[in-house]
Design an enzyme around this catalytic site. Structure first.
Site, PDB file in Angstrom:
ATOM      1  N   LEU A   1       0.857  -1.190   0.000  1.00 39.14           N
ATOM      2  CA  LEU A   1       0.000   0.000   0.000  1.00 39.14           C
ATOM      3  C   LEU A   1       0.890   1.235   0.000  1.00 39.14           C
ATOM      4  O   LEU A   1       1.846   1.318   0.783  1.00 39.14           O
ATOM      5  CB  LEU A   1      -0.902   0.026   1.238  1.00 39.14           C
ATOM      6  CG  LEU A   1      -2.127  -0.892   1.244  1.00 39.14           C
ATOM      7  CD1 LEU A   1      -2.816  -0.818   2.600  1.00 39.14           C
ATOM      8  CD2 LEU A   1      -3.103  -0.516   0.138  1.00 39.14           C
ATOM      9  N   ASP A   2       0.581   2.200  -0.867  1.00 44.74           N
ATOM     10  CA  ASP A   2       1.319   3.462  -0.881  1.00 44.74           C
ATOM     11  C   ASP A   2       1.113   4.203   0.438  1.00 44.74           C
ATOM     12  O   ASP A   2       0.108   3.984   1.128  1.00 44.74           O
ATOM     13  CB  ASP A   2       0.848   4.342  -2.032  1.00 44.74           C
ATOM     14  CG  ASP A   2       1.280   3.799  -3.390  1.00 44.74           C
ATOM     15  OD1 ASP A   2       2.218   2.985  -3.433  1.00 44.74           O
ATOM     16  OD2 ASP A   2       0.664   4.197  -4.407  1.00 44.74           O
ATOM     17  N   PRO A   3       2.032   5.100   0.795  1.00 49.05           N
ATOM     18  CA  PRO A   3       1.875   5.868   2.047  1.00 49.05           C
ATOM     19  C   PRO A   3       0.531   6.589   2.152  1.00 49.05           C
ATOM     20  O   PRO A   3      -0.030   6.683   3.239  1.00 49.05           O
ATOM     21  CB  PRO A   3       3.043   6.867   1.989  1.00 49.05           C
ATOM     22  CG  PRO A   3       4.083   6.155   1.187  1.00 49.05           C
ATOM     23  CD  PRO A   3       3.329   5.384   0.144  1.00 49.05           C
TER      24      PRO A   3
END
Length: 289
Positions: free
Chosen positions: A38-40
């Site tokens: 998951l991206d930040p």
């Protein structure tokens, strides 16, 4: 050593590796991995595998995922989300019916051009490294599958909440960008929350703070990842010996062909196996050091 799976509700601003690093300290083990980066910017379901359970990561990564995403129309950015630099801003005149009308174009087997701000490597270099240097390279379309796509809510004239169930490798921000292009006004993603991954949901997830308080007590058994498959308990000592040595073994009772969770006579989860005719063959072993 701690063994099992913990379903983390990833906080915004953290990378998936940040979560793993934090859990290594909390659980005092180095053997930790996650399934489905998951991206930040994103929050939500992040399955984390601890100890022997790390052997199951590859099975978790390939499954369907569900997201709740924010689509903002009238804005395009270099990252295809609102954290990037604005490239264009356009007045939005389309209504909800128009948005819903284009969604079938992005449902089923589709192709996506990976965004420049992604970890995909081309020529040995990650795209986001090139993008940060102001470079753009040609990317080949990649096949993905969007199983379902719907408008869950209209927040404003420009903002919509989408519910998306899709395959591994789907870029939700690219989906938002492409929907905006189809509508003629541009679009990007303003929020992203993963609501399901590897069969685990938000209702089953816990926070990092909860893991700090409860520790190993929050670890789920490894076989919980395979709960969709029927179980088979070994009947004879010979079966168990062959299974524990990684060899195929035979069964006498009539069973449907397919994948099974295999347990020893004492109830220990041993492996995931495939039955063909009367022979059970291991796909992955989960016993031993």
């Amino acid at each position: 050593m701690a063994n099992g799976i913990v379903i983390i509700d990833k906080p915004q601003g953290w990378t998936s590796m940040d979560v793993c690093a934090k859990l290594r300290g909390i659980l005092k083990t180095k053997k930790i991995g996650h399934a489905g980066t998951l991206d930040p910017m994103a929050t939500g379901v992040l399955p984390v595998f601890v100890g022997q359970a790390t052997r199951a990561v590859s099975f978790a990564e390939s499954g369907e995922k569900e997201y709740i995403a924010g689509l903002r129309l009238g804005l395009t950015t270099n990252t295809q989300d609102t954290q990037g630099e604005a490239l264009s801003q356009t007045a939005v005149v389309c209504r909800r019916a128009a948005v819903e009308a284009v969604l079938p174009r992005f449902t089923g087997d589709i192709e996506q051009i990976p965004p420049m701000f992604s970890a995909i490597k081309i020529g040995g270099q990650k795209l986001y490294d090139l993008a940060r240097r102001g470079k753009e390279v040609e990317r080949k379309p990649r096949p993905v599958t969007v199983f379902s796509l719907e408008v869950a809510q209209q927040v404003s004239e420009t903002d919509y909440i989408l519910r998306i169930r899709c395959s591994k490798g789907t870029y939700v921000r690219t989906l938002c960008h492409d929907i905006g292009q189809a509508l003629g006004c541009g679009g990007c993603m303003f929020s992203l929350r993963r609501s399901m991954a590897a069969g685990f949901t938000l209702e089953e997830s816990v926070t990092i703070e909860q893991v700090q308080e409860a520790g190993e007590a929050l670890l789920r058994p490894t076989d919980s990842l395979f709960r969709q498959y029927p179980e088979y308990r070994l009947r004879t000592q010979k079966q168990e010996e062959r299974c524990r040595n990684g060899n195929p073994f035979f069964i006498r009772e009539p069973l449907a062909e397919g994948i099974y969770r295999i347990y020893g006579a004492d109830g220990t989860f041993l492996c995931l196996s495939r039955l063909r005719e009367d022979t059970m063959t291991s796909l992955k072993n989960f016993f031993g050091a």
